[in-house]
Design a protein around this motif. Structure first.
Motif: not given
Length: 271
Positions: A48-60
């Motif tokens: 769930x935290x990684x999904x939030x980081x995806x929204x911020x553009x830093x997940x990958x």
């Protein structure tokens, strides 16, 4: 354009700044330190935290740098297994495993996602002014518009929260202290050992080192002479690692924690 002032450029403050910037806000981020975080142990980033980081553009970027956590176990001090941790069950719905990443690496990723002009390092804001009004106007000296919102993100022991809301909301000690660090030992499994009033765990890094953490009952305010001495005191030459009065087997190593952070478990006081 609406203007937000954020106090504290840690994980929460920087992530908030990125989100507001993406939403069209002008953001000014104040950090009393003179540079991004360079210490701290590992953070476990759940799906769930990684999904939030995806929204911020830093997940990958995080997926590329972090260590996916495999299966593991929870054990008693004598080594008996209490429960197993299934990586497949964790990833079944969200599609991502838990990722382990050094706090400083995540801080660098988040800081890089912001305009350089948004962050003011070495900017210590005085919390003794007259409430929120003084904080909302703190960027005026730089010729910027008065802030429409002020976000206070200066950590668990926030001086601004106490200044604005009073002593009732100061963080209070919950009875346990913790240790975290990193050692030059290779492990392949997430393991956590539970004992009465104490816990010790290890998680592997991609580079062959191991993140470790422990928590134990301790009187409030108890501190060792120094962070590194406290960490190294937990590494015994016999190849065991101490967690409170319990001992768990670990590979023998001649080097102790290369990164060590001590912390205290707290929560906002409600009485």
């Amino acid at each position: 354009m609406p203007h937000a002032t954020i106090i504290g450029a840690g994980i929460a403050g920087t992530a908030t700044a990125i989100g507001l910037t993406h939403a069209g806000w002008h953001v000014t981020l104040h950090e009393r330190a003179t540079h991004p975080e360079t210490s701290g142990a590992a953070l476990g980033i759940w799906p769930t935290a990684l999904a939030a980081l995806d929204e911020l553009g830093v997940g990958e970027a995080l997926r590329a740098a972090a260590t996916p956590q495999a299966a593991g176990s929870i054990r008693r001090p004598d080594g008996a297994v209490l429960a197993t941790l299934s990586a497949e069950r964790v990833t079944r719905r969200p599609g991502d495993p838990v990722h382990l990443i050094a706090r400083r690496d995540l801080a660098e990723m988040l800081a890089a996602a912001l305009p350089v002009s948004a962050v003011r390092y070495g900017s210590k804001v005085d919390p003794s002014g007259a409430g929120l009004d003084s904080l909302a106007g703190l960027d005026n000296e730089a010729g910027e518009a008065r802030a429409d919102v002020v976000v206070v993100a200066d950590g668990v022991f926030s001086t601004y929260r106490t200044a604005l809301l009073g002593e009732r909301y100061r963080a209070r000690y919950t009875g346990q202290s913790g240790l975290r660090g990193r050692v030059a030992v290779t492990t392949h499994e997430v393991t956590e050992t539970w004992g009465p009033g104490r816990r010790f765990g290890v998680t592997p890094y991609l580079d062959g080192t191991t993140n470790w953490y422990a928590s134990l009952d301790a009187p409030p305010g108890q501190r060792a002479a120094g962070e590194r001495s406290r960490c190294c005191a937990s590494c015994s030459p016999a190849g065991t690692t101490r967690s409170g009065r319990s001992w768990t087997r670990s590979p023998r190593t001649t080097s102790c924690a290369t990164t060590c952070t001590t912390y205290t478990r707290t929560c906002p006081a409600t009485s």
